[in-house]
Design a protein around this motif. Structure first.
Motif, short mmCIF file in Angstrom:
data_model
loop_
_atom_site.label_atom_id
_atom_site.label_comp_id
_atom_site.label_asym_id
_atom_site.label_seq_id
_atom_site.Cartn_x
_atom_site.Cartn_y
_atom_site.Cartn_z
N TYR A 1 37.60 44.94 39.65
CA TYR A 1 37.67 46.09 40.56
C TYR A 1 36.67 45.93 41.71
N ARG A 2 35.46 45.50 41.39
CA ARG A 2 34.44 45.32 42.43
C ARG A 2 34.84 44.22 43.41
N LYS A 3 35.40 43.13 42.89
CA LYS A 3 35.86 42.05 43.77
C LYS A 3 36.98 42.54 44.67
N HIS B 1 40.39 49.88 34.27
CA HIS B 1 39.22 50.41 34.97
C HIS B 1 39.39 51.89 35.30
N GLN C 1 37.48 45.56 45.73
CA GLN C 1 36.93 46.46 46.73
C GLN C 1 36.36 45.71 47.92
N GLN D 1 35.96 45.97 35.30
CA GLN D 1 34.99 46.46 36.28
C GLN D 1 34.63 45.36 37.29
N GLN D 2 34.49 44.13 36.81
CA GLN D 2 34.18 43.01 37.71
C GLN D 2 35.31 42.78 38.71
#
Length: 495
Positions: free
Chosen positions: A16-18, A132, A20, A13-14
């Protein structure tokens, strides 16, 4: 759920956010990469020669830095190989990735302390994006196998040298060391058939959950597993649910793989090369691979149908269109500038930018990762017939991936004007010449991944009849010297 898979989901999840953050700001991300590259390299020999201190915009860059392939950049690379510092990039590289050359033998692609981490992170992030999206993380508790080259490295003027896959083996994260297979000793075996046999023995009774490698190599591994176990790979490894691949097109192998596995398995496609790790499949639902815009690589794209025209337009990421065939041009934090790697890509998505590898700008064979080009087959044939009475009217070469028996091979379709007296000797000479031309091909022969070339005689005027049948007889139309499929030769065989 194990503790390890729980934390894998959090980590996924971390990441994936980076991802994005830059994927949703592609133009600004690439502009930042561009500025960083120019700033860090402006005092190198290449930077001084090409007036990096005066480059403020992409237009400045494209005026000062022409598009080059390895041969065009070779005078600088040779200095790096000799041990000079601050030539293409600051300092000296950490490694040279040795790859097959075009006109001058082996190529030495520099890997720097700035570029090397992205090769490792990209492969890791591909798996994390899969976790993810799918929520599947139990495979992290099982064994993972990465079929790759030997990690034994040479040294050249103070810089370690090897195949990219062997270099990467030195950077496997500690948290994967216990799960990773095969053993270091097995990985160092040079002969491929011996190596695969050893891998089968090591892994047969293990809880294999992830298998990664070039499809043609993995296919041999699967076949040997099936021979040993007498049942599909999916039954031998009941928790095997993820196949990671790159290097060649998987589609020709898919039906055979699913038959060997006995069931369907999720897959992740990667787009790595010695020159950089360019993309990975970030979604099981979307077509194409996420182009990595924040990985120390500045991308340019030239429409393939314009590539050989005078001064073709060089497009940046904000100018590309869906479905157009582009030649991929890169500038990197390993010191490659305006570099044509030879691959062509098409965009399947623009939000975010996703690509598929559509081929090579020139005809080639790479059904097994060998990257054989036209000049190599022409030079090999010329070498094989020198000082003989053999005369050739026309020829083309294609891979035979699924022979009725025995190992796969390269099949040469030749129309002779004057045939060799001894076909066995001629085939041997041709194969030896090819091995000298292309180190990847030589590796595949030595490792018993491929058997030696097979020659198929084409009847007199067979090529002419073929060209006539497709409406391309005469004019500027030419028979491709080689192709990565059997579309041409299948028609030739019918003539």
């Amino acid at each position: 759920m194990s503790l390890k898979s729980f934390f894998a989901k959090i980590f996924a999840q971390q990441i994936y956010r980076k991802t994005q953050l830059w994927a949703t700001n592609p133009i600004a991300t690439q502009q930042q990469v561009f500025e960083d590259l120019i700033r860090q390299a402006k005092n190198t020999q290449f930077g001084i020669d090409h007036h990096f201190d005066q480059i403020k915009t992409f237009e400045d860059f494209s005026r000062n830095v022409p598009v080059r392939d390895y041969e065009g950049l070779k005078s600088y690379v040779d200095k790096v190989v000799k041990g000079e510092e601050n030539v293409l990039w600051k300092g000296k590289p950490l490694y040279f990735a040795k790859t097959s050359g075009t006109t001058s033998g082996a190529k030495y692609i520099p890997l720097t302390k700035e570029s090397m981490p992205f090769h490792i992170e990209a492969a890791r992030n591909a798996i994390l994006h899969y976790i993810h999206e799918t929520g599947k993380a139990n495979f992290v508790d099982g064994k993972m196998i990465f079929l790759q080259g030997s990690p034994i490295l040479e040294e050249k003027n103070g810089v370690k040298l090897g195949r990219l896959s062997g270099i990467v083996a030195h950077f496997v994260p500690k948290y994967l060391q216990k799960n990773r297979m095969p053993s270091w000793e097995t990985n160092c075996i040079e002969d491929w058939e011996t190596k695969v046999n050893a891998i089968v023995e090591e892994t047969f009774y293990e809880n294999m959950t992830v298998i990664s490698g070039i499809p043609s190599w993995v296919q041999m591994y699967f076949e040997k597993l099936q021979q040993k176990g007498g049942k599909p790979v999916g039954e031998i490894f009941k928790n095997f649910n993820l196949f990671i691949y790159g290097g060649v097109n998987y589609e020709p192998y898919r039906a055979k793989f699913e038959n060997l596995m006995g069931r369907k398995v999720d897959s992740i496609e990667l787009f790595p090369a010695s020159e950089g790790f360019f993309a990975y499949q970030d979604s099981q639902k979307e077509k194409g691979m996420l182009l990595l815009l924040n990985s120390g690589i500045f991308y340019e794209f030239i429409k393939s149908d314009e590539f050989y025209t005078e001064n073709p337009k060089r497009h940046t990421i904000g100018e590309v269109e869906l479905g157009v065939n582009y030649v991929l041009i890169i500038s990197t934090n390993a010191g490659l500038w305006g570099y044509n790697i030879g691959d062509t890509v098409q965009f399947t998505g623009l939000k975010p930018y996703r690509v598929i590898v559509s081929g090579r700008i020139k005809h080639y064979i790479s059904a097994f990762g060998e990257h054989v080009i036209g000049k190599e087959v022409e030079s090999a044939l010329q070498e094989a017939i020198i000082d003989t009475n053999i005369r050739i009217n026309e020829f083309t070469v294609a891979p035979q991936i699924t022979p009725n028996e025995g190992l796969p091979y390269h099949e040469w379709f030749i129309e002779f004007e004057n045939e060799p007296e001894n076909f066995v000797a001629f085939a041997e000479a041709l194969d030896n010449a090819m091995r000298r031309q292309n180190i990847y091909y030589d590796d595949l022969i030595v490792g018993n991944v491929l058997r030696k070339v097979v020659i198929t005689k084409v009847v007199k005027n067979g090529f002419q009849d073929y060209m006539k049948s497709i409406g391309k007889l005469g004019g500027q139309n030419k028979i491709p010297r080689l192709s990565n499929d059997r579309k041409i030769v299948d028609l030739l065989e019918r003539e």
